[in-house]
Design a protein around this motif. Sequence first.
Motif, PDB file in Angstrom:
ATOM      1  N   VAL A  11      75.844  17.126  33.631  1.00 17.67           N
ATOM      2  CA  VAL A  11      75.974  16.908  35.067  1.00 17.67           C
ATOM      3  C   VAL A  11      74.826  17.574  35.811  1.00 17.67           C
ATOM      4  CG1 VAL A  11      77.415  17.508  37.069  1.00 17.67           C
ATOM      5  CG2 VAL A  11      78.477  16.733  34.946  1.00 17.67           C
ATOM      6  N   ALA A  12      74.266  16.850  36.769  1.00 19.25           N
ATOM      7  CA  ALA A  12      73.262  17.416  37.657  1.00 19.25           C
ATOM      8  C   ALA A  12      73.965  17.910  38.916  1.00 19.25           C
ATOM      9  CB  ALA A  12      72.216  16.372  38.024  1.00 19.25           C
ATOM     10  N   GLU A  13      73.694  19.142  39.272  1.00 23.36           N
ATOM     11  CA  GLU A  13      74.181  19.706  40.533  1.00 23.36           C
ATOM     12  C   GLU A  13      72.970  19.891  41.424  1.00 23.36           C
ATOM     13  OE1 GLU A  13      77.213  23.055  41.036  1.00 23.36           O
ATOM     14  OE2 GLU A  13      75.272  24.081  41.220  1.00 23.36           O
ATOM     15  N   ILE A  14      72.994  19.268  42.592  1.00 22.01           N
ATOM     16  CA  ILE A  14      71.894  19.369  43.529  1.00 22.01           C
ATOM     17  C   ILE A  14      72.429  19.991  44.812  1.00 22.01           C
ATOM     18  CG2 ILE A  14      70.127  18.127  44.830  1.00 22.01           C
ATOM     19  CD1 ILE A  14      71.492  16.258  42.022  1.00 22.01           C
ATOM     20  N   VAL A  15      71.925  21.180  45.125  1.00 20.18           N
ATOM     21  CA  VAL A  15      72.340  21.884  46.333  1.00 20.18           C
ATOM     22  C   VAL A  15      71.105  22.032  47.220  1.00 20.18           C
ATOM     23  CG1 VAL A  15      73.432  23.944  47.281  1.00 20.18           C
ATOM     24  CG2 VAL A  15      73.988  23.199  44.952  1.00 20.18           C
ATOM     25  N   THR A  16      71.210  21.518  48.448  1.00 20.30           N
ATOM     26  CA  THR A  16      70.135  21.716  49.413  1.00 20.30           C
ATOM     27  C   THR A  16      70.655  22.616  50.520  1.00 20.30           C
ATOM     28  OG1 THR A  16      70.711  19.675  50.579  1.00 20.30           O
ATOM     29  CG2 THR A  16      68.982  19.526  48.906  1.00 20.30           C
ATOM     30  N   PHE A  17      69.760  23.448  51.042  1.00 22.59           N
ATOM     31  CA  PHE A  17      70.173  24.438  52.037  1.00 22.59           C
ATOM     32  C   PHE A  17      68.958  25.027  52.733  1.00 22.59           C
ATOM     33  CE2 PHE A  17      69.716  26.339  47.885  1.00 22.59           C
ATOM     34  CZ  PHE A  17      68.930  27.462  48.115  1.00 22.59           C
ATOM     35  N   ARG A  18      69.241  25.741  53.787  1.00 22.88           N
ATOM     36  CA  ARG A  18      68.236  26.538  54.489  1.00 22.88           C
ATOM     37  C   ARG A  18      68.679  27.997  54.422  1.00 22.88           C
ATOM     38  NH1 ARG A  18      64.580  23.552  57.006  1.00 22.88           N
ATOM     39  NH2 ARG A  18      65.114  21.394  57.501  1.00 22.88           N
ATOM     40  N   LEU A  19      67.702  28.882  54.506  1.00 23.13           N
ATOM     41  CA  LEU A  19      68.017  30.304  54.550  1.00 23.13           C
ATOM     42  C   LEU A  19      68.372  30.698  55.972  1.00 23.13           C
ATOM     43  CD1 LEU A  19      65.215  31.845  52.295  1.00 23.13           C
ATOM     44  CD2 LEU A  19      67.503  31.049  51.643  1.00 23.13           C
ATOM     45  N   ASN A  20      69.122  31.778  56.093  1.00 26.48           N
ATOM     46  CA  ASN A  20      69.419  32.334  57.412  1.00 26.48           C
ATOM     47  C   ASN A  20      68.122  32.726  58.099  1.00 26.48           C
ATOM     48  OD1 ASN A  20      72.297  32.261  57.400  1.00 26.48           O
ATOM     49  ND2 ASN A  20      72.295  34.004  56.000  1.00 26.48           N
ATOM     50  N   HIS A  61      68.568  22.927  41.741  1.00 26.78           N
ATOM     51  CA  HIS A  61      68.959  21.823  40.860  1.00 26.78           C
ATOM     52  C   HIS A  61      69.352  22.423  39.513  1.00 26.78           C
ATOM     53  CE1 HIS A  61      68.564  18.353  38.196  1.00 26.78           C
ATOM     54  NE2 HIS A  61      68.696  17.619  39.273  1.00 26.78           N
ATOM     55  N   VAL A  62      70.637  22.300  39.194  1.00 24.28           N
ATOM     56  CA  VAL A  62      71.152  22.873  37.947  1.00 24.28           C
ATOM     57  C   VAL A  62      71.701  21.754  37.078  1.00 24.28           C
ATOM     58  CG1 VAL A  62      72.770  24.534  36.929  1.00 24.28           C
ATOM     59  CG2 VAL A  62      71.817  24.963  39.212  1.00 24.28           C
ATOM     60  N   THR A  63      71.352  21.766  35.813  1.00 21.96           N
ATOM     61  CA  THR A  63      71.920  20.830  34.858  1.00 21.96           C
ATOM     62  C   THR A  63      72.964  21.578  34.047  1.00 21.96           C
ATOM     63  OG1 THR A  63      69.814  19.647  34.718  1.00 21.96           O
ATOM     64  CG2 THR A  63      71.439  19.187  32.998  1.00 21.96           C
ATOM     65  N   TRP A  64      74.201  21.084  34.128  1.00 16.47           N
ATOM     66  CA  TRP A  64      75.352  21.692  33.463  1.00 16.47           C
ATOM     67  C   TRP A  64      75.774  20.861  32.257  1.00 16.47           C
ATOM     68  CZ3 TRP A  64      77.047  26.289  35.353  1.00 16.47           C
ATOM     69  CH2 TRP A  64      76.721  26.623  36.661  1.00 16.47           C
ATOM     70  N   THR A  65      76.467  21.507  31.340  1.00 12.77           N
ATOM     71  CA  THR A  65      76.945  20.796  30.155  1.00 12.77           C
ATOM     72  C   THR A  65      78.006  19.762  30.507  1.00 12.77           C
ATOM     73  OG1 THR A  65      78.503  22.615  29.769  1.00 12.77           O
ATOM     74  CG2 THR A  65      76.420  22.647  28.518  1.00 12.77           C
ATOM     75  N   THR A  66      78.888  20.092  31.462  1.00 16.95           N
ATOM     76  CA  THR A  66      79.959  19.175  31.882  1.00 16.95           C
ATOM     77  C   THR A  66      80.304  19.446  33.345  1.00 16.95           C
ATOM     78  OG1 THR A  66      81.768  20.698  31.345  1.00 16.95           O
ATOM     79  CG2 THR A  66      81.038  19.209  29.569  1.00 16.95           C
ATOM     80  N   MET A  67      81.043  18.533  33.950  1.00 23.82           N
ATOM     81  CA  MET A  67      81.502  18.716  35.317  1.00 23.82           C
ATOM     82  C   MET A  67      82.443  19.920  35.418  1.00 23.82           C
ATOM     83  SD  MET A  67      81.284  17.536  38.435  1.00 23.82           S
ATOM     84  CE  MET A  67      80.852  15.786  38.371  1.00 23.82           C
ATOM     85  N   GLU A  68      83.342  20.050  34.468  1.00 23.64           N
ATOM     86  CA  GLU A  68      84.263  21.185  34.468  1.00 23.64           C
ATOM     87  C   GLU A  68      83.491  22.499  34.387  1.00 23.64           C
ATOM     88  OE1 GLU A  68      87.238  23.727  34.753  1.00 23.64           O
ATOM     89  OE2 GLU A  68      87.414  21.592  35.169  1.00 23.64           O
ATOM     90  N   ALA A  69      82.459  22.540  33.571  1.00 19.54           N
ATOM     91  CA  ALA A  69      81.645  23.750  33.454  1.00 19.54           C
ATOM     92  C   ALA A  69      80.973  24.071  34.782  1.00 19.54           C
ATOM     93  CB  ALA A  69      80.602  23.578  32.355  1.00 19.54           C
ATOM     94  N   ALA A  70      80.475  23.056  35.463  1.00 21.60           N
ATOM     95  CA  ALA A  70      79.823  23.262  36.761  1.00 21.60           C
ATOM     96  C   ALA A  70      80.795  23.871  37.753  1.00 21.60           C
ATOM     97  CB  ALA A  70      79.277  21.936  37.290  1.00 21.60           C
ATOM     98  N   LYS A  71      81.982  23.320  37.814  1.00 20.97           N
ATOM     99  CA  LYS A  71      82.974  23.790  38.783  1.00 20.97           C
ATOM    100  C   LYS A  71      83.505  25.183  38.443  1.00 20.97           C
ATOM    101  CE  LYS A  71      84.313  19.214  40.318  1.00 20.97           C
ATOM    102  NZ  LYS A  71      85.397  18.243  40.450  1.00 20.97           N
ATOM    103  N   SER A  72      83.843  25.414  37.189  1.00 27.18           N
ATOM    104  CA  SER A  72      84.414  26.712  36.820  1.00 27.18           C
ATOM    105  C   SER A  72      83.381  27.832  36.919  1.00 27.18           C
ATOM    106  CB  SER A  72      85.031  26.662  35.422  1.00 27.18           C
ATOM    107  OG  SER A  72      84.044  26.424  34.448  1.00 27.18           O
ATOM    108  N   THR A  73      82.151  27.560  36.535  1.00 25.29           N
ATOM    109  CA  THR A  73      81.115  28.588  36.621  1.00 25.29           C
ATOM    110  C   THR A  73      80.778  28.879  38.078  1.00 25.29           C
ATOM    111  OG1 THR A  73      80.245  27.886  34.485  1.00 25.29           O
ATOM    112  CG2 THR A  73      78.833  29.309  35.811  1.00 25.29           C
ATOM    113  N   ALA A  74      80.778  27.850  38.928  1.00 23.74           N
ATOM    114  CA  ALA A  74      80.523  28.058  40.354  1.00 23.74           C
ATOM    115  C   ALA A  74      81.601  28.947  40.966  1.00 23.74           C
ATOM    116  CB  ALA A  74      80.456  26.719  41.082  1.00 23.74           C
TER     117      ALA A  74
END
Length: 107
Positions: A11-20, A61-74
Amino acid sequence: MSQTQATTAAVAEIVTFRLNEGADPTAFVTAARAIEPMLKASGNVLSRTLSCDKDGMWTDHVTWTTMEAAKSTAEAMMADPIAAPMMQMIDPAHVSMRHGLIKYQQE
């Protein structure tokens, strides 16, 4: 360089954001790197890239082994005090996160 068809549920996790306002980008990168041992210890991260464009929009941009892994690790990361300095520098009003199954990956 080889090209491969994705055959796992990576699973690819893509997070976009700005700093404070006033957050130091160099300090942010240092804080982001501080969570690396935790991510590696999870055994769920295949790769991670942190970038910032000329307008100050960051992408993690993080590549995770699985969707469950992405969610639980987050979830674990949000509770870990080591992640607090990084999270405190991110403007919550400018965060967008999405996940997608990887269908193709060039190596």
